[in-house]
Design an enzyme around this catalytic site. Sequence first.
Site, short mmCIF file in Angstrom:
data_model
loop_
_atom_site.label_atom_id
_atom_site.label_comp_id
_atom_site.label_asym_id
_atom_site.label_seq_id
_atom_site.Cartn_x
_atom_site.Cartn_y
_atom_site.Cartn_z
CG HIS A 72 -1.73 1.12 1.06
ND1 HIS A 72 -3.31 1.12 0.52
CD2 HIS A 72 -1.62 2.46 1.68
CE1 HIS A 72 -3.67 2.35 0.85
NE2 HIS A 72 -2.81 3.04 1.27
CG ASP A 95 -11.48 3.20 5.45
OD1 ASP A 95 -11.38 4.06 6.44
OD2 ASP A 95 -11.23 2.71 4.31
NE ARG A 135 -10.28 10.29 8.52
CZ ARG A 135 -9.45 9.73 8.18
NH1 ARG A 135 -9.73 8.30 7.54
NH2 ARG A 135 -8.03 10.06 7.70
CB SER A 193 -8.31 4.86 7.17
OG SER A 193 -8.76 4.72 5.85
CE LYS A 237 -8.46 1.81 2.76
NZ LYS A 237 -8.93 3.09 3.08
N1 URA Z 1 -5.72 6.40 2.48
C1 URA Z 1 -6.55 5.96 3.10
O1 URA Z 1 -7.14 4.68 2.86
N2 URA Z 1 -7.19 6.31 4.30
C2 URA Z 1 -6.87 7.46 4.66
O2 URA Z 1 -7.16 8.03 5.93
C3 URA Z 1 -5.82 8.28 3.96
C4 URA Z 1 -5.36 7.85 3.09
#
Ligand code: URA
Length: 434
Positions: A82, A161, A168, A183, A187
Site C-alpha cells: 500500500h 472505513d 473525514r 483506515s 483495509k
Molecule cells: N488513505 C486511506 O485509505 N485512508 C486515509 O485515511 C488516508 C489515506
Amino acid sequence: MQMNDLIVKKRDGYALTTEEIQWMIRGFTDGTVPDYQMAAMAMAIYFQGMDRRETLDLTLAMLHSGDTIDLSGVSGVKADKHSTGGVGDKTSLVLVPMMAACGVKMAKMSGRGLGHTGGTIDKLESFPGFDTALTMEQFLHNVETVGMVISGQSANLDPADKKLYALRDVTGTVPSIPLIASSIMSKKLAAGADVIVLDVKCGAGSFMRTPEQARELATEMVEIGKGAGRNTVAVITDMDEPLGNAVGNALEVREAIDALNGAEPGELMELCYTLGSAMLTAGGIAADDAAARAMMQNAIQSGAALRKLKTLIEAQGGDASAIDDPKLLPTAPVQVEATSKVEGYVNQIDAADVGVVSMHLGGGRATKESEIDLRVGLVLHKKVGDYVNLGESLGTIHAADEISAEEAVKLLLGCYHIEQDPPEKTPFIKGIVR
Ligand code: URA
C-alpha cells in the site's frame, strides 16, 4: 451507551474502551450512529488523538464491519502493498509483476484515484478490456493460478472505513495519524495477506509533510499490523517532487513498462527494489537484502517481470499488445514542451502542484463521478538537482486540446523553483520501520 457521552469523553482527552469503540463502529456502519455524531467524534480524535490500544481497537472494529478475504486456501507467501499516495506513483505496476516473478503471491485490491491522477486500477484500464471488478471466486482463483491479481475493492470490504473516509474528506479530519493508520490498516488486514509492505510518503506532495510525521504514521501502522499478527514493514520515501517522470494514467503505464524493460534505473526502481526487498525478506523468500536484490534484478534482466505484467493483463481480460508496442497505449493528440524562461539548478518541483496540472488536463477526478482522460498528463525532463539552460524543456505536456495544453504549460512552469545554486540533496529513502 450514548454516542454523545463517547464524543464528550474523547473531546476531554480520555481513552475510549474496546467495547465503546466496537459499539460506535457497529452503530455507524448500520446507521444508528448518525454522520453528524461520527463527524464530531472524528474531530475529537483529530485534536485529542488515540493511544495505540485504541487505534488497534478502531482498526479491528472497522476490519470486522464487512467481508474479509480468506487467503488461507492459497499456497505460498501472500503479500500486499500500500502507498499512502503521491504524484506519479506507478510503483504497483512494476512491483506486483516483479514480485510475482520472484514467487510471491500478490493479492492486491486498489482504489480508484480521487485527485491529481487515477489510482492503479484506472491506470490499468489503459489496456482495453482489463477487468477490475472481479468476483471473490475470480480473485482467489487468479491469486492461486496466475500468482497475482489487482482488482477494485469489493463492495462490502470495510464499509465502516468507506463511510468514515467520505465523512473525514468533507470535515477536515483526514490528516490525523490514528484515523489514517486505522483506515489503511483495516483495509489491508481485511484483504487477507500475511505480508504487508507500506510505502509511507513524506513531503510536499503527501499527507505527512515531515519525516518525523511520516515515521510516526509508519510506526503506528507497523504496530497495528504486528498487533493483528501480520508481518508488516513500512518504508518512508520522499514525495517532495513527483515520483519518476510521468504523471498521468497511460503515461505512467508507459514509464512502468520501460522500467520493467530495464530502463535506466532511477528513483522509481530504487523504490521498487526497496519495497520488494522488504517483501521478499519478510516473507522468508530471500535471506537478506543482497539476495532479494539479486532475485529482483534477475527478474528484470531476464524479462520475467515484464512477461508477468502481460500475464496479469491477459488474465483479467485485457489486451496486452501495448506491452510489446507502447505506441498502442491511449495517446493525447496535443504534445507541447514547457520551456524554461530562466537558467540554473532545479531546487524544488512542487509535487502537489504538478498533480494539479494533471487534474487540469483531465487526468484526475474532481469528484467520484468524474470521467478521467487516460491519455493526458505530463512527462518531466528535469528533476531536482538538474541544471536547466534557458529555453530547455522542463517537461512535455500531453493534452486533449491546444487550450488546455497552453494553460498547463503555464501551470507547470510555476511548479519549478530554479536557483543559481544547486540544492542540498536529501535521501530518497528516508527510513524503514520493521
Ligand atoms: N488513505 C486511506 O485509505 N485512508 C486515509 O485515511 C488516508 C489515506
